[in-house]
Design a protein around this motif. Sequence first.
Motif, PDB file in Angstrom:
ATOM      1  N   UNK A 142       0.738  -1.392   0.100  1.00  0.00           N
ATOM      2  CA  UNK A 142      -0.149   0.114   0.104  1.00  0.00           C
ATOM      3  C   UNK A 142       0.873   1.567   0.134  1.00  0.00           C
ATOM      4  N   UNK A 166       2.006   4.534  -1.597  1.00  0.00           N
ATOM      5  CA  UNK A 166       1.508   5.290  -2.771  1.00  0.00           C
ATOM      6  C   UNK A 166       2.327   5.656  -3.994  1.00  0.00           C
ATOM      7  N   UNK A 167       3.787   5.353  -3.500  1.00  0.00           N
ATOM      8  CA  UNK A 167       4.603   5.800  -4.662  1.00  0.00           C
ATOM      9  C   UNK A 167       5.241   4.630  -5.243  1.00  0.00           C
ATOM     10  N   UNK A 168       4.308   3.380  -5.288  1.00  0.00           N
ATOM     11  CA  UNK A 168       4.953   2.135  -5.761  1.00  0.00           C
ATOM     12  C   UNK A 168       3.922   1.255  -6.296  1.00  0.00           C
TER      13      UNK A 168
END
Lengths: 553, 211
Positions: free
Chosen positions: B97, B99-101
């Motif tokens: 979870x 948000x950048x991956x």
Amino acid sequence: MSDAFAGVLSLLALVALLALAYRPLGDYIARTLESPRHTRFERPLYRLAGVNPDASQSTRSYALAVVGFSAVSLILLYVLLVAQSFLPYSRGMDGMPWDMALNTAVSFVTNTNWQSYAGESTLGWTAQAVGLAVQNFVSAAVGIAVAVALIRGFTRNRSDQLGNFWVDLVRVTVRVLLPIAFVGAVLLVIGGVVQSFSADQVVDTITGGQQTITTGPAASQEAIKELGTNGGGFFNANSAHPFENPTGFTNLLEIFLILLIPVALTRTLGTMLGNHRQGYAVLGAMGVLFLASLAITTWAEVGAHGQSAQAAGAAMEGKETRLGEWASALFATATTGTSTGAVNAAHDSLTPTGGGAVLVNMMLGEVAPGGVGAGIYGILVMAILAVFVAGLMVGRTPELLGKKIRSTEMRYIALYSLTTPAVVLVAVGIAIALPSTSDAMGNPGGHGFSEVVYAFTSAANNNGSAFGGITVTSTFFQLMLAAAMLLGRFVPILLVLALAGSLARQGRVPATAGTLPTHTPLFAGLLVGVVLVMTGLTYFPALALGPIAEALA
Amino acid sequence: MTTTAPVQTPTATAGRTPIASGLLRQTVTGLRLLLVLTVILGVGYPAAVWAVGQVVAPDRANGQIVSVDGAPVGSALLGQAFDDPALFHSRPSAAAYDGLASAASNLGPSNEDLLASIQERREAVAAEEGVALADVPPDAVTASGSGLDPHISTAYAELQAARVARANGLDESAVRGLIAAATSGRTLGFLGEEGVNVLQLNIAVRHAAEG
């Protein structure tokens, strides 16, 4: 409402929307490309570029324009990617390494959109919007221009003039792609796709953790990504990412945008030829291949016909809850039947039969219905092959649409048919021979082999989707895949333009009682047969080692 | 044969120019046109979509940020990991979870590691919820396509209701009401699938437990 009923209803809604748009859009594209008039908006563009829009180009100069334009596109995009840290809105991202930048620049200029990078952790918004999204528009326009040049090859009589590439490019971009993309992007925003220039935001979650929320100009890129059959995701997860595809509505809209132009171009074909039934016959052949593939993939995914799907109770690995198996199977078929390559589910985790079917969609040569423009010239090449085969059976010189198919034309056709499969199979052979390739595979056994076959099939057919478990960031894969994309795009384009010139120089021959009618269901059936036989003969051994072995295991 | 000039549109390339000089000229034209188009398509177009979006649907255009007591805690579209036994759990995620991956597992349909993970997750969920192995729904044992799936199935939410109710001292029927409130159906009744938004559901659970 049952899942099956909702799934079928979604498909019917999609078909209805495409049917509504078919005639108006197809005729509009034909009018746009054949009109002698320039708009007030376009004249300044021609002046700034130093183009005489009323001049017409020979085959040779049309081809040189395609190559020249693509070359500068490649260079400009490469520079933007390696130098992005000096650009505004770069989110603090470094420039791409040279091999990744080269791969990415080739990928977007060839309308492939293969991605060896993850958008949210690699790129700033200038590189995305000013670099990648611009190529999403113009690479799509190049494909349509080449298709139209081939159609003109059939309609012109003893001429070497194929039109004006710059005019075709500008008109397709500003009169067709830009307005539809704009409306599509606004609808996507209303559906929940993000379009923001706010900086990344770190929030404190209710359980005391943190999450970084990164948005960006995604909706504008999403619309042209689908409409231009490009497929490169703004985020790594592509259309599975909730910011790119938040609801069942945006999902159907994206599938509609993917299929809109490839389908409508068959109407454009019929209109430009003055023979609408010819357009319907081509669409019919494409439709049969598409629906057969959709049925197979839906059966496999919804029926959970695979080991992991059986273990989990449903084929939900790599799929989003809000989309489910039906909408994922439809998206997977649309994105591989066209040369889009966007994904709303992880293709690597599809069932063996579902994954095999989407791989075969690409191996068909992207003609069901294919990429924007590329699908039309691809199916016309196959149609020539079909009349040639039919001509051999009855011992007559084959003709298509009033032009004789002589040995000159057949030489181009043969080279076209061989180019992409040769690139795929030779590249797979080289990759498999290297010991390092087994480390790059994300899965063991036959499925790992399928990842390599999928990668090169996707690259050479300019699709761009992946069995994503494979690691393709080594310089070897970056350069091999870039070469596959370049050869798979521009060798066929140059052959198609040479074919167009050769046809245009011929005089038209009147149809006689012995001419094979090519606007009939019978011919559509023959066309489907030729496409399937060509694909089967070429790729069966590779398929047998990969998905077929896995499905039977 | 007469030698009068043929009546046709003027040609851009009269006669056959050598390939190199022809290519050079077309490339220069291409560069000029590309720069002009880049301004329109690369700057004007995204800016116009942004401007319209900020007017017609600003909340959606900006990522549907969810706030509690005025402080942002996440996005309604992005899933989060909830390990707290007093809250509803999200699906397994290949991206944790982040948000950048965003990412899927990309594990193949016959991959032994995937089959083992599915079995482990099934046993863990069944043990935690006190149900039979066969009652664990598919989305509870599979990772999503994005690694950020904001939803779970209603079946998985219902399965967790008793535990969450117990842990928070709430009526199970009240928790089921919260599930219903956090459930979004298919768009127009037939597009996509039903799902329960885990972040919104957990915020409601916390709120009910405090109230």
